[in-house]
Design a protein around this motif. Structure first.
Motif, PDB file in Angstrom:
ATOM      1  N   PHE A  11       0.833  -1.209   0.000  1.00 10.80           N
ATOM      2  CA  PHE A  11       0.000   0.000   0.000  1.00 10.80           C
ATOM      3  C   PHE A  11       0.869   1.262   0.000  1.00 10.80           C
ATOM      4  O   PHE A  11       0.660   2.183  -0.793  1.00 10.80           O
ATOM      5  N   LEU A  12       1.869   1.297   0.885  1.00 16.41           N
ATOM      6  CA  LEU A  12       2.726   2.475   0.981  1.00 16.41           C
ATOM      7  C   LEU A  12       3.612   2.620  -0.251  1.00 16.41           C
ATOM      8  O   LEU A  12       3.918   3.732  -0.689  1.00 16.41           O
ATOM      9  N   GLY A  13       4.029   1.493  -0.821  1.00 14.87           N
ATOM     10  CA  GLY A  13       4.816   1.553  -2.047  1.00 14.87           C
ATOM     11  C   GLY A  13       4.032   2.176  -3.181  1.00 14.87           C
ATOM     12  O   GLY A  13       4.549   2.989  -3.951  1.00 14.87           O
ATOM     13  N   GLY A  18       2.471   6.955  -6.449  1.00 10.33           N
ATOM     14  CA  GLY A  18       1.508   8.004  -6.764  1.00 10.33           C
ATOM     15  C   GLY A  18       2.068   9.392  -6.503  1.00 10.33           C
ATOM     16  O   GLY A  18       1.825  10.330  -7.273  1.00 10.33           O
ATOM     17  N   LEU A  19       2.841   9.532  -5.423  1.00  7.46           N
ATOM     18  CA  LEU A  19       3.472  10.828  -5.119  1.00  7.46           C
ATOM     19  C   LEU A  19       4.497  11.202  -6.183  1.00  7.46           C
ATOM     20  O   LEU A  19       4.613  12.373  -6.567  1.00  7.46           O
ATOM     21  N   GLY A 256      -2.090  12.431  -8.557  1.00  6.34           N
ATOM     22  CA  GLY A 256      -1.089  11.373  -8.611  1.00  6.34           C
ATOM     23  C   GLY A 256      -1.315  10.346  -7.517  1.00  6.34           C
ATOM     24  O   GLY A 256      -1.228   9.137  -7.753  1.00  6.34           O
ATOM     25  N   VAL A 257      -1.614  10.825  -6.311  1.00  2.00           N
ATOM     26  CA  VAL A 257      -1.880   9.922  -5.188  1.00  2.00           C
ATOM     27  C   VAL A 257      -3.154   9.118  -5.429  1.00  2.00           C
ATOM     28  O   VAL A 257      -3.191   7.898  -5.202  1.00  2.00           O
ATOM     29  N   ILE A 258      -4.205   9.800  -5.895  1.00  2.00           N
ATOM     30  CA  ILE A 258      -5.465   9.100  -6.171  1.00  2.00           C
ATOM     31  C   ILE A 258      -5.263   8.023  -7.232  1.00  2.00           C
ATOM     32  O   ILE A 258      -5.764   6.890  -7.109  1.00  2.00           O
ATOM     33  N   GLU A 259      -4.528   8.351  -8.285  1.00  2.00           N
ATOM     34  CA  GLU A 259      -4.251   7.379  -9.348  1.00  2.00           C
ATOM     35  C   GLU A 259      -3.463   6.193  -8.808  1.00  2.00           C
ATOM     36  O   GLU A 259      -3.749   5.035  -9.134  1.00  2.00           O
ATOM     37  N   GLY A 260      -2.470   6.475  -7.934  1.00  2.00           N
ATOM     38  CA  GLY A 260      -1.683   5.396  -7.354  1.00  2.00           C
ATOM     39  C   GLY A 260      -2.514   4.480  -6.474  1.00  2.00           C
ATOM     40  O   GLY A 260      -2.377   3.253  -6.539  1.00  2.00           O
TER      41      GLY A 260
END
Length: 294
Positions: A11-13, A18-19, A256-260
């Motif tokens: 999840f964090l990866g 995304g960041l 970017g975060v949402i896409e990730g």
């Protein structure tokens, strides 16, 4: 430990990925916002200039042995000079015309640039090594953090926030904004408005080249890397608000975060989630999240 049935490390990866993508979105959309907000030009060539920045870094390293750190400064400078030539010789005649003319011109420039690089390098990607100072990863205990990707996020945030500060909080930024609204009044203060406009366009495309150099070790350097990204960047700009500096930064990072995260929870939607959000935002707020309603 798991989050919604997904291992925490995975999840964090994906959140970090995304960041990183959001950092590229923020820098590219920021350059577009600067050019549109201050020059009123829709710069479709932005993706091609992003690709040129990456290729200049690769060429500098491959043929001349110039380090990544030097090219991180040199490539944006060279692309800025190239952009200023474009502005002086072509774009300056279109400022009083409909946006469509600027869009068509910059689209044509994009095709020419991509065609030249494709004729020399084909469409296959060229590898670009991560600089030795940023190789490896740091163990955070709950995940491994690649040092280069952390550098990309930090460098992008610093450049984006510095750009926002200069344009929104300094006298220079006030002159830039006033020069687009009432150039004759600004010229009365002894300021060379045409030169200021040229430098602004050069700075906007330099942001794209800077993002290209940052992206080179993450992605393979390819003539198509800009065209694969530019449509998404335009969607980011529309969501944030055309010409909104802060909107481009916040929206780029957020999307970017949402896409990730979408790639984690519903991968099939990851390639279209940005455009779905754009459609919803346009229905609710046509000027964008940070745009000004007319």
């Amino acid at each position: 430990m798991e989050i919604f049935g997904i291992p925490l490390a995975a999840f964090l990866g994906q959140l970090l990925l995304g960041l990183v993508n959001g950092s590229f979105y923020a820098m590219l959309s920021l350059g577009l916002a600067v050019i549109f907000g201050l020059l009123n030009v829709i710069n479709f060539a932005h993706g091609a200039l992003y690709m040129m920045g990456a290729f200049l870094a690769w060429i500098g390293l491959q043929y001349f042995g110039i380090s990544y750190w030097v090219m991180l400064l040199l490539a944006p400078l060279l692309i800025a000079l190239f952009g200023m030539v474009i502005e002086r010789t072509m774009l300056r005649w279109l400022y009083q015309l409909d946006h469509l003319y600027g869009l068509l011109l910059t689209f044509g420039i994009t095709l020419i640039i991509e065609g030249v690089f494709r004729s020399f390098y084909g469409v296959s990607g060229q590898p670009f090594a991560v600089p030795s100072q940023l190789v490896g990863a740091t163990d955070l205990g709950f995940m491994m953090l690649p040092i280069y990707r952390a550098w990309v996020v930090v460098a992008s945030l610093v450049v984006c926030l510095a750009t926002w500060f200069v344009i929104e909080k300094t006298r220079l930024g006030a002159y830039l904004r006033a020069g687009t609204e009432n150039p004759r009044m600004v010229e009365a203060f002894g300021i060379n408005v045409p030169l200021m406009v040229t430098l602004t366009y050069g700075f906007g495309v330099a942001l794209a080249a800077f993002a290209g150099v940052l992206a080179a070790p993450v992605l393979q350097v390819s003539p198509l890397m800009g065209s694969n990204l530019i449509v998404t960047i335009f969607a980011v700009v529309v969501i944030g608000g055309m010409g909104s500096i802060l909107g481009s930064i916040v929206t780029g990072l957020g999307l970017g975060v949402i896409e990730g995260l979408t790639k984690v929870f519903y991968p099939e939607l990851s390639s279209t989630v940005v455009f779905i959000i754009m459609a919803i935002v346009l229905l609710v707020r046509p000027a964008g999240l940070f745009g000004r309603e007319k």
